[in-house]
Design a protein around this motif. Structure first.
Motif, mmCIF file in Angstrom:
data_model
loop_
_atom_site.group_PDB
_atom_site.id
_atom_site.type_symbol
_atom_site.label_atom_id
_atom_site.label_comp_id
_atom_site.label_asym_id
_atom_site.label_seq_id
_atom_site.Cartn_x
_atom_site.Cartn_y
_atom_site.Cartn_z
ATOM 1 N N GLU A 1 0.852 -1.181 0.000
ATOM 2 C CA GLU A 1 0.000 0.000 0.000
ATOM 3 C C GLU A 1 0.887 1.230 0.000
ATOM 4 O O GLU A 1 1.822 1.321 0.785
ATOM 5 C CB GLU A 1 -0.870 0.007 1.259
ATOM 6 N N GLU B 1 -7.306 -6.148 1.766
ATOM 7 C CA GLU B 1 -7.948 -4.830 1.727
ATOM 8 C C GLU B 1 -8.685 -4.557 3.025
ATOM 9 O O GLU B 1 -8.675 -3.431 3.532
ATOM 10 C CB GLU B 1 -8.906 -4.747 0.539
ATOM 11 N N ARG B 2 -9.330 -5.571 3.566
ATOM 12 C CA ARG B 2 -10.038 -5.415 4.837
ATOM 13 C C ARG B 2 -9.055 -5.112 5.967
ATOM 14 O O ARG B 2 -9.324 -4.283 6.834
ATOM 15 C CB ARG B 2 -10.818 -6.700 5.139
ATOM 16 N N THR B 3 -7.888 -5.742 5.944
ATOM 17 C CA THR B 3 -6.872 -5.473 6.961
ATOM 18 C C THR B 3 -6.399 -4.025 6.878
ATOM 19 O O THR B 3 -6.245 -3.360 7.902
ATOM 20 C CB THR B 3 -5.688 -6.439 6.804
ATOM 21 N N VAL C 1 -15.176 -7.661 -6.529
ATOM 22 C CA VAL C 1 -14.536 -8.220 -5.349
ATOM 23 C C VAL C 1 -13.704 -9.410 -5.789
ATOM 24 O O VAL C 1 -14.239 -10.377 -6.339
ATOM 25 C CB VAL C 1 -15.575 -8.653 -4.293
ATOM 26 N N ALA D 1 -8.154 -1.572 5.838
ATOM 27 C CA ALA D 1 -9.263 -0.771 6.359
ATOM 28 C C ALA D 1 -9.256 -0.778 7.888
ATOM 29 O O ALA D 1 -9.509 0.255 8.522
ATOM 30 C CB ALA D 1 -10.593 -1.301 5.826
ATOM 31 N N TRP D 2 -8.963 -1.927 8.496
ATOM 32 C CA TRP D 2 -8.860 -1.980 9.956
ATOM 33 C C TRP D 2 -7.735 -1.084 10.444
ATOM 34 O O TRP D 2 -7.882 -0.380 11.440
ATOM 35 C CB TRP D 2 -8.598 -3.406 10.430
ATOM 36 N N ARG E 1 -7.945 -11.316 -2.298
ATOM 37 C CA ARG E 1 -7.443 -9.950 -2.205
ATOM 38 C C ARG E 1 -8.252 -9.118 -1.219
ATOM 39 O O ARG E 1 -7.709 -8.237 -0.560
ATOM 40 C CB ARG E 1 -7.446 -9.305 -3.581
ATOM 41 N N TRP E 2 -9.538 -9.368 -1.089
ATOM 42 C CA TRP E 2 -10.356 -8.583 -0.183
ATOM 43 C C TRP E 2 -9.923 -8.783 1.265
ATOM 44 O O TRP E 2 -10.135 -7.906 2.105
ATOM 45 C CB TRP E 2 -11.837 -8.911 -0.343
ATOM 46 N N ILE E 3 -9.270 -9.888 1.568
ATOM 47 C CA ILE E 3 -8.790 -10.136 2.932
ATOM 48 C C ILE E 3 -7.749 -9.093 3.313
ATOM 49 O O ILE E 3 -7.798 -8.514 4.408
ATOM 50 C CB ILE E 3 -8.203 -11.558 3.052
ATOM 51 N N GLY F 1 -7.188 -12.335 8.111
ATOM 52 C CA GLY F 1 -6.841 -10.933 7.923
ATOM 53 C C GLY F 1 -5.933 -10.380 8.999
ATOM 54 O O GLY F 1 -5.705 -9.173 9.052
ATOM 55 N N ARG G 1 -8.358 2.692 10.804
ATOM 56 C CA ARG G 1 -9.154 3.166 11.931
ATOM 57 C C ARG G 1 -8.291 3.675 13.089
ATOM 58 O O ARG G 1 -8.817 4.246 14.033
ATOM 59 C CB ARG G 1 -10.052 2.039 12.428
#
Length: 156
Positions: free
Chosen positions: A10, A114-116, A106, A118-119, A110-112, A34, A122
């Motif tokens: 990223e 991306e979710r990390t 989706v 996003a976490w 890969r969404w796993i 994740g 926060r």
């Protein structure tokens, strides 16, 4: 049973003329839930290929049973899958977009990652590049994940 892990990088902040700052990239390897297994932070001037080499080299010592690594399509270039097979004996499988599909899709595995990300977004110290060193930036990613896991474990 084979173990697999998604890996993705990223861009935190690229070098800009207006901000006069240098950027960093975060490369994260997560498990199927994740949760962060390995994180490497380096300057944005290095390519994704180099960041993946750093992550996978660090993972070699800790995760010996690993067999398959899922990665973003950017990691499929420059002979990286062959290098991973040769160096570690792992299969680097890139997750590609379906052919002919337009718009948001989706992608499996890969969404796993991306979710990390996003976490991590926060938490204040991981949203922007506040840290002076790459090691402290890596440490705050680990702290954010420790907090997330502690909250989950404390739930009744």
């Amino acid at each position: 049973a084979s173990r697999s892990v998604p890996v993705r990088g990223e861009n935190n902040a690229a070098t800009t003329r207006t901000k006069k700052i240098t950027g960093r990239k975060r490369h994260v390897a997560v498990d199927t839930l994740g949760l962060v297994m390995m994180v490497v932070v380096h300057s944005a001037s290095l390519q994704n290929h180099d960041g993946a080499c750093f992550v996978l080299s660090r993972m070699k010592e800790r995760f010996r049973r690993l067999q398959v690594v899922f990665a973003d399509s950017a990691y499929g270039r420059n002979g990286l899958p062959g290098w991973v097979q040769e160096q570690f004996g792992w299969v680097l499988q890139t997750v590609l977009r379906p052919v002919g599909v337009k718009g948001f899709v989706v992608l499996p595995k890969r969404w796993i990652v991306e979710r990390t990300f996003a976490w991590l977004a926060r938490y204040r110290r991981t949203t922007r590049d506040y840290e002076k060193t790459n090691l402290s930036s890596e440490a705050f990613v680990h702290l954010a994940m420790i907090r997330l896991m502690a909250i989950r474990l404390a739930r009744p």
